[in-house]
Write an enzyme that holds these catalytic residues in place. Structure first.
Site, short mmCIF file in Angstrom:
data_model
loop_
_atom_site.label_atom_id
_atom_site.label_comp_id
_atom_site.label_asym_id
_atom_site.label_seq_id
_atom_site.Cartn_x
_atom_site.Cartn_y
_atom_site.Cartn_z
CE LYS A 115 32.50 6.31 -22.40
NZ LYS A 115 32.07 4.94 -22.08
CE LYS A 200 29.24 7.91 -13.09
NZ LYS A 200 30.25 7.19 -13.52
CE LYS A 203 43.47 8.91 -13.25
NZ LYS A 203 44.17 8.69 -14.50
#
Ligand code: TRP
Length: 331
Positions: A115, A200, A203
């Site tokens: 991240k 995967k 969204k």
């Protein structure tokens, strides 16, 4: 016996998809049916670690995610459905844990390393991102649960949680926290649902089937789903392992084994697979849609208010135990 179980999802999206359902939510519903005391949390603070610029959107999402929990079968009477930020003890215990957690433990977390690189350097990366697992530990330990059902990706966070609990006990000389179990779904096919394009499910790839999609939306999505590229006509052999429609059939169709064999043998076409899948999937989603249709914003806020009150009963008791162990004044 302690039958308390805590889990949660970040409210970074307004809709949960079938991957979220298979990876975690389904097992929460199963455990509720088995008689566990479920605490189902919407982690709105956690969503802020990456979405702090869209704080109002996080709040909207939180309500929608709570609706999906209930739609998926979490019964707000038997289980506690609550929003993290409604129970201020989460913030308080997070702060205390942040004092006793070594920096090295946090810097080593694999999800943090990933991240961090997306955030654009130290001037943009929030302090809260590093503390993500500390907040998650507070979420969990506040309820002193016997277990935490989550997807495999959460294992590193759960490990730190037990380490922080053990460290707290050792530092302050009292067994406030007992290690909890990680309840990770054993069935890997269910835990890893591919997206409509076999990447995967996410969204950002626009390849999701949402729990709240209508019958027609679901049918249209399945129609456009990725199948064996070399299977142009019915008689061409298929490769079910690489075909999204076959992957979903395996999850939702009782006849999937025959369907796969026939697909492989060139005895059935993709159209037939898609038609049969649409029926099975819509059958599974229908009761969820019906429950969702009954939930407006006011109804879900009432559920969350009741949930917060019940969550606070356990959380405030834990905070008293924590303060007492530390030799601090107990309110
Ligand atoms: N990190 C979890 C996720 O991304 C969400 C979460 C926050 C959580 N607090 C938790 C999960 C406590 C289990 C227990 O899905």
């Amino acid at each position: 016996m302690n039958k308390r179980v805590l889990s949660g999802m970040r409210s970074s999206n307004p809709r949960l998809h079938i991957g979220n359902y298979e990876g975690a939510l389904r097992s929460w519903v199963d455990m509720q049916e088995e008689g566990y005391d479920m605490f189902c949390m919407v982690a709105d603070y956690h969503a802020l670690t990456t979405m702090y610029e869209d704080a109002a959107q996080v709040a909207v999402n939180a309500r929608e995610v709570a609706k999906d929990y209930v739609a998926a079968g979490i019964d707000p009477k038997r289980s506690v459905v609550f929003r993290q930020s409604d129970v201020t003890e989460h913030a308080e215990l997070h702060l205390l844990f942040s004092m006793i957690t070594p920096l090295g433990w946090l810097e080593r977390v694999p999800t943090y390393k990933e991240k961090k690189d997306d955030m654009g350097g130290a001037e943009r990366e929030p302090y809260g991102l590093l503390g993500y697992p500390v907040l998650q530990t507070a979420d969990i330990l506040l309820y002193r649960p016997m277990g935490v059902p989550v997807g495999r990706d959460q294992a590193p966070h759960l490990e730190i949680g037990n380490d922080i609990g053990t460290r707290f006990n050792r530092l302050y000389g009292q067994e406030v926290f007992t290690p909890y179990r990680y309840l990770i779904p054993k069935d890997e096919t269910r835990a890893k649902v591919p997206g409509l394009d076999m990447r995967k499910m996410s969204k950002s790839y626009d390849n999701c089937i949402y729990l709240s999609d209508t019958e027609d939306e679901t049918a249209a999505k399945i129609k456009s789903a990725f199948t064996t590229p070399t299977k142009m006509r019915k008689t061409d052999p298929g490769i079910p392992e690489g075909c999204a429609v076959c992957q979903y059939l395996k999850l939702y169709s009782p006849q999937w084994q025959t369907q796969w064999e026939e697909d492989r043998a060139g005895e059935r076409g993709c159209m037939q697979n898609k038609k049969e899948l649409t029926e099975c999937l819509n059958e599974m989603l229908r009761p969820m849609r019906e429950r969702r249709a009954e939930l407006d914003d006011a109804a879900i806020e009432a559920i969350l208010a009741d949930g917060a009150e019940r969550a606070r009963e356990v959380a405030s008791e834990t905070m008293r135990m924590v303060k007492s162990a530390m030799g601090w004044p107990v309110r």
